[in-house]
Design an enzyme around this catalytic site. Sequence first.
Site, PDB file in Angstrom:
ATOM      1  N   THR A 130       0.127  -0.773  -0.358  1.00  0.00           N
ATOM      2  CA  THR A 130       0.225   0.141   0.282  1.00  0.00           C
ATOM      3  C   THR A 130       0.503   1.368   0.238  1.00  0.00           C
ATOM      4  O   THR A 130       2.313   1.530   0.115  1.00  0.00           O
ATOM      5  CB  THR A 130      -0.749   0.000   1.157  1.00  0.00           C
ATOM      6  OG1 THR A 130      -1.522   1.694   1.163  1.00  0.00           O
ATOM      7  CG2 THR A 130      -0.096  -0.097   2.288  1.00  0.00           C
ATOM      8  N   ASP A 131       0.196   2.599  -0.771  1.00  0.00           N
ATOM      9  CA  ASP A 131       0.873   3.570  -0.646  1.00  0.00           C
ATOM     10  C   ASP A 131       1.324   4.106   1.094  1.00  0.00           C
ATOM     11  O   ASP A 131       1.918   5.040   1.659  1.00  0.00           O
ATOM     12  CB  ASP A 131      -0.012   4.755  -1.397  1.00  0.00           C
ATOM     13  CG  ASP A 131      -1.217   5.321  -0.655  1.00  0.00           C
ATOM     14  OD1 ASP A 131      -1.563   3.792   0.463  1.00  0.00           O
ATOM     15  OD2 ASP A 131      -1.892   5.091  -1.942  1.00  0.00           O
ATOM     16  N   GLU A 132       0.084   3.605   1.645  1.00  0.00           N
ATOM     17  CA  GLU A 132       0.119   3.946   3.340  1.00  0.00           C
ATOM     18  C   GLU A 132       2.028   3.445   4.049  1.00  0.00           C
ATOM     19  O   GLU A 132       1.349   4.354   4.890  1.00  0.00           O
ATOM     20  CB  GLU A 132      -1.475   3.915   3.895  1.00  0.00           C
ATOM     21  CG  GLU A 132      -2.077   3.920   3.420  1.00  0.00           C
ATOM     22  CD  GLU A 132      -3.708   3.494   4.081  1.00  0.00           C
ATOM     23  OE1 GLU A 132      -3.070   3.424   5.078  1.00  0.00           O
ATOM     24  OE2 GLU A 132      -5.036   3.490   3.780  1.00  0.00           O
ATOM     25  N   TYR A 156      -2.461  -0.102  11.272  1.00  0.00           N
ATOM     26  CA  TYR A 156      -2.255  -1.237   9.557  1.00  0.00           C
ATOM     27  C   TYR A 156      -1.147  -0.660   8.514  1.00  0.00           C
ATOM     28  O   TYR A 156      -0.229  -1.862   8.151  1.00  0.00           O
ATOM     29  CB  TYR A 156      -3.699  -0.172   8.626  1.00  0.00           C
ATOM     30  CG  TYR A 156      -3.318  -0.422   7.222  1.00  0.00           C
ATOM     31  CD1 TYR A 156      -3.288  -2.235   6.931  1.00  0.00           C
ATOM     32  CD2 TYR A 156      -3.912  -0.085   5.953  1.00  0.00           C
ATOM     33  CE1 TYR A 156      -3.366  -2.672   5.769  1.00  0.00           C
ATOM     34  CE2 TYR A 156      -3.353  -0.646   4.801  1.00  0.00           C
ATOM     35  CZ  TYR A 156      -3.869  -1.554   4.543  1.00  0.00           C
ATOM     36  OH  TYR A 156      -3.553  -2.206   3.587  1.00  0.00           O
ATOM     37  N   LYS A 160       1.906  -3.577   7.759  1.00  0.00           N
ATOM     38  CA  LYS A 160       1.848  -3.663   5.566  1.00  0.00           C
ATOM     39  C   LYS A 160       3.614  -3.054   5.733  1.00  0.00           C
ATOM     40  O   LYS A 160       4.751  -4.225   5.021  1.00  0.00           O
ATOM     41  CB  LYS A 160       1.493  -2.526   5.013  1.00  0.00           C
ATOM     42  CG  LYS A 160      -0.145  -3.015   4.849  1.00  0.00           C
ATOM     43  CD  LYS A 160      -0.562  -4.995   4.694  1.00  0.00           C
ATOM     44  CE  LYS A 160      -0.512  -4.320   2.782  1.00  0.00           C
ATOM     45  NZ  LYS A 160      -0.567  -6.109   2.207  1.00  0.00           N
TER      46      LYS A 160
HETATM   47  P1  NAD Z   1     -10.490  -6.919   2.030  1.00  0.00           P
HETATM   48  O1  NAD Z   1      -9.766  -6.705   2.959  1.00  0.00           O
HETATM   49  O2  NAD Z   1     -11.357  -6.735   1.147  1.00  0.00           O
HETATM   50  O3  NAD Z   1      -9.994  -8.738   1.834  1.00  0.00           O
HETATM   51  C1  NAD Z   1      -8.857  -9.249   2.775  1.00  0.00           C
HETATM   52  C2  NAD Z   1      -8.750 -10.741   2.309  1.00  0.00           C
HETATM   53  O4  NAD Z   1      -7.511 -11.409   2.878  1.00  0.00           O
HETATM   54  C3  NAD Z   1     -10.104 -11.571   2.511  1.00  0.00           C
HETATM   55  O5  NAD Z   1     -10.589 -12.132   1.948  1.00  0.00           O
HETATM   56  C4  NAD Z   1      -9.739 -12.836   4.462  1.00  0.00           C
HETATM   57  O6  NAD Z   1     -11.337 -12.874   4.473  1.00  0.00           O
HETATM   58  C5  NAD Z   1      -8.972 -12.462   3.576  1.00  0.00           C
HETATM   59  N1  NAD Z   1      -7.755 -12.830   4.929  1.00  0.00           N
HETATM   60  C6  NAD Z   1      -8.123 -12.160   5.466  1.00  0.00           C
HETATM   61  N2  NAD Z   1      -7.249 -13.182   7.192  1.00  0.00           N
HETATM   62  C7  NAD Z   1      -6.728 -13.809   6.075  1.00  0.00           C
HETATM   63  C8  NAD Z   1      -5.877 -14.784   7.100  1.00  0.00           C
HETATM   64  N3  NAD Z   1      -4.969 -15.133   7.919  1.00  0.00           N
HETATM   65  N4  NAD Z   1      -5.519 -16.533   5.883  1.00  0.00           N
HETATM   66  C9  NAD Z   1      -5.927 -16.473   4.661  1.00  0.00           C
HETATM   67  N5  NAD Z   1      -6.725 -15.145   4.741  1.00  0.00           N
HETATM   68  C10 NAD Z   1      -6.630 -14.529   5.469  1.00  0.00           C
HETATM   69  O7  NAD Z   1      -9.112  -6.590   1.329  1.00  0.00           O
HETATM   70  P2  NAD Z   1      -8.802  -5.475   0.722  1.00  0.00           P
HETATM   71  O8  NAD Z   1      -8.958  -4.177  -0.096  1.00  0.00           O
HETATM   72  O9  NAD Z   1      -8.563  -6.564  -1.411  1.00  0.00           O
HETATM   73  O10 NAD Z   1      -6.950  -5.735  -0.719  1.00  0.00           O
HETATM   74  C11 NAD Z   1      -6.572  -6.335  -0.569  1.00  0.00           C
HETATM   75  C12 NAD Z   1      -4.827  -5.941  -0.019  1.00  0.00           C
HETATM   76  O11 NAD Z   1      -4.435  -5.304  -0.887  1.00  0.00           O
HETATM   77  C13 NAD Z   1      -4.603  -6.286   1.082  1.00  0.00           C
HETATM   78  O12 NAD Z   1      -2.723  -6.854   1.358  1.00  0.00           O
HETATM   79  C14 NAD Z   1      -4.412  -4.873   0.928  1.00  0.00           C
HETATM   80  O13 NAD Z   1      -3.103  -4.721   2.153  1.00  0.00           O
HETATM   81  C15 NAD Z   1      -3.483  -4.240   0.303  1.00  0.00           C
HETATM   82  N6  NAD Z   1      -4.287  -3.073  -0.087  1.00  0.00           N
HETATM   83  C16 NAD Z   1      -5.742  -2.461  -0.292  1.00  0.00           C
HETATM   84  C17 NAD Z   1      -5.710  -1.249  -0.609  1.00  0.00           C
HETATM   85  C18 NAD Z   1      -7.374  -0.755  -0.646  1.00  0.00           C
HETATM   86  O14 NAD Z   1      -7.564   0.162  -0.751  1.00  0.00           O
HETATM   87  N7  NAD Z   1      -8.569  -1.297  -0.760  1.00  0.00           N
HETATM   88  C19 NAD Z   1      -4.762  -0.308  -1.118  1.00  0.00           C
HETATM   89  C20 NAD Z   1      -3.922  -0.408  -1.074  1.00  0.00           C
HETATM   90  C21 NAD Z   1      -3.502  -2.359  -0.758  1.00  0.00           C
HETATM   91  P1  TYD Z   2     -10.665   4.108   4.263  1.00  0.00           P
HETATM   92  O1  TYD Z   2     -11.604   4.307   2.904  1.00  0.00           O
HETATM   93  O2  TYD Z   2     -10.820   3.736   4.898  1.00  0.00           O
HETATM   94  O3  TYD Z   2      -9.321   4.334   3.094  1.00  0.00           O
HETATM   95  P2  TYD Z   2      -7.890   3.956   3.850  1.00  0.00           P
HETATM   96  O4  TYD Z   2      -7.541   4.994   5.711  1.00  0.00           O
HETATM   97  O5  TYD Z   2      -7.119   3.140   3.678  1.00  0.00           O
HETATM   98  O6  TYD Z   2      -7.533   5.535   3.040  1.00  0.00           O
HETATM   99  O7  TYD Z   2     -10.648   5.696   3.779  1.00  0.00           O
HETATM  100  C1  TYD Z   2      -9.657   7.023   2.860  1.00  0.00           C
HETATM  101  C2  TYD Z   2     -10.986   8.586   3.493  1.00  0.00           C
HETATM  102  O8  TYD Z   2     -11.532   8.466   4.133  1.00  0.00           O
HETATM  103  C3  TYD Z   2      -9.614   8.745   4.083  1.00  0.00           C
HETATM  104  O9  TYD Z   2      -9.144   9.473   4.685  1.00  0.00           O
HETATM  105  C4  TYD Z   2     -10.735   8.137   5.809  1.00  0.00           C
HETATM  106  C5  TYD Z   2     -12.204   8.800   5.156  1.00  0.00           C
HETATM  107  N1  TYD Z   2     -13.078   8.281   5.712  1.00  0.00           N
HETATM  108  C6  TYD Z   2     -14.080   9.055   6.100  1.00  0.00           C
HETATM  109  O10 TYD Z   2     -14.312  10.292   6.443  1.00  0.00           O
HETATM  110  N2  TYD Z   2     -15.404   8.376   6.480  1.00  0.00           N
HETATM  111  C7  TYD Z   2     -15.626   7.357   6.659  1.00  0.00           C
HETATM  112  O11 TYD Z   2     -16.793   6.509   7.298  1.00  0.00           O
HETATM  113  C8  TYD Z   2     -14.424   6.671   6.409  1.00  0.00           C
HETATM  114  C9  TYD Z   2     -14.877   4.891   6.774  1.00  0.00           C
HETATM  115  C10 TYD Z   2     -13.068   7.359   5.563  1.00  0.00           C
END
Ligand code: NAD
Ligand code: TYD
Length: 352
Positions: A130-132, A156, A160
């Site tokens: 992630t960019d975070e 989080y 990561k």
């Molecule tokens: P998500 O929370 O939707 O899905 C996570 C999945 O992992 C779920 O299906 C869950 O059941 C599974 N999981 C959790 N714990 C587990 C374990 N112990 N063993 C096996 N499976 C397990 O997440 P996402 O949004 O699809 O993100 C996927 C990846 O991308 C993550 O690594 C996250 O850090 C990264 N990522 C996500 C975003 C975003 O915007 N969603 C941005 C940057 C990076």
């Molecule tokens: P989120 O979707 O949780 O992603 P991330 O924290 O990984 O960037 O949140 C995106 C942005 O939206 C973040 O600045 C937090 C804000 N946010 C709200 O303002 N209200 C909400 O209810 C949520 C879930 C997020």
Amino acid sequence: MQHVLVTGGAGFIGSNFVRHLLGAREDVQVVTYDLLTYAGSLENLRDLPRPERHRFVKGDVCDRAAVDAVLADHAIDTIVHFAAESHVDRSIAAPGEFIRTNVTGTFTLLEAARAAWRGRDGVRFHHVSTDEVYGSLAPDDPPVVESAAYAPRSPYAASKAASDHLVRAYATTYGLEVTISNCSNNYGPYQFPEKLVPLMIVNGALGKPLPVYGDGKQVRDWLHVEDHCAAILAILERGRPGETYHVGGGNQPTNLEVVEAICQLLDVRYPDAPHAPHRSLVTHVTDRPGHDRRYDLDCTKLERELGWHRRHGLADGLAATVAWYAQSGAWLAAIRDSDDYRRWIALNYGAR
Ligand code: NAD
Ligand code: TYD
């Protein structure tokens, strides 16, 4: 790449990736390995292309024996590691599970891959990050490049970052063939409605408050999940082992601008809703502790080296996403009616 293990493949991005990979390549077998936590569901893996080429195995990435078995049983040569706890607010409420899954889980998977692939060519461990991990940018900071130092600020992001460091250490120390991608905020179909975009769509459609943290002027880069999936496939096919690639959406809206765009789309879709215009539902609530102000990724390396280009602009991508949620009532109802979801909404927003 013939036998691909997708960890976390029942979650948001993982399930989109499984669908993308099966659609793009007729020569691979795909195994989804997922614990099916609150964030994962087999409903996300319905209607896959070439379903005969897909298997689902329920399991925990922290369970070494189970990981060893799935690698051996399916002759896995490629791991795409999505499995993680992924929601910042949950990491603030209860960080322990983030350390377990994101750090110990990645470590377990690396150890299993190292043992299974000793002396083997043509293998790859791709880690999704992630960019975070780079921390919070000031308004005038330039986009972050792949060589930037890590400065995570939430549990989080720290978990990561730790997992990324482990992946790099395994490449350096043991010669494991790895690639890493750091992406920005994804949005699109099948995203669990705890994250900003789907939460606002779902609450708005139901006439519930749209909770904006703090002043709502935090800036994110928004990446359509299909563009992210195409980038990961490009990295698997053409990326250089040992390298990190950034994947972003090329935009910088504030949260309020994203919420406003969603409200306008809801106004068009539900013009007669009693709560229209939907922007009237926006409610400023207490800010997230340690809330990162801004993220921005430089994606030049991915574009120049691998020829990746995004296909979705934010306006069109949000419109398609609102349409998808409007058509996915049964999928949404199953989540909204779950005890876990109700508990989470009460915990995170009840006293805000
Ligand atoms: P998500 O929370 O939707 O899905 C996570 C999945 O992992 C779920 O299906 C869950 O059941 C599974 N999981 C959790 N714990 C587990 C374990 N112990 N063993 C096996 N499976 C397990 O997440 P996402 O949004 O699809 O993100 C996927 C990846 O991308 C993550 O690594 C996250 O850090 C990264 N990522 C996500 C975003 C975003 O915007 N969603 C941005 C940057 C990076
Ligand atoms: P989120 O979707 O949780 O992603 P991330 O924290 O990984 O960037 O949140 C995106 C942005 O939206 C973040 O600045 C937090 C804000 N946010 C709200 O303002 N209200 C909400 O209810 C949520 C879930 C997020």
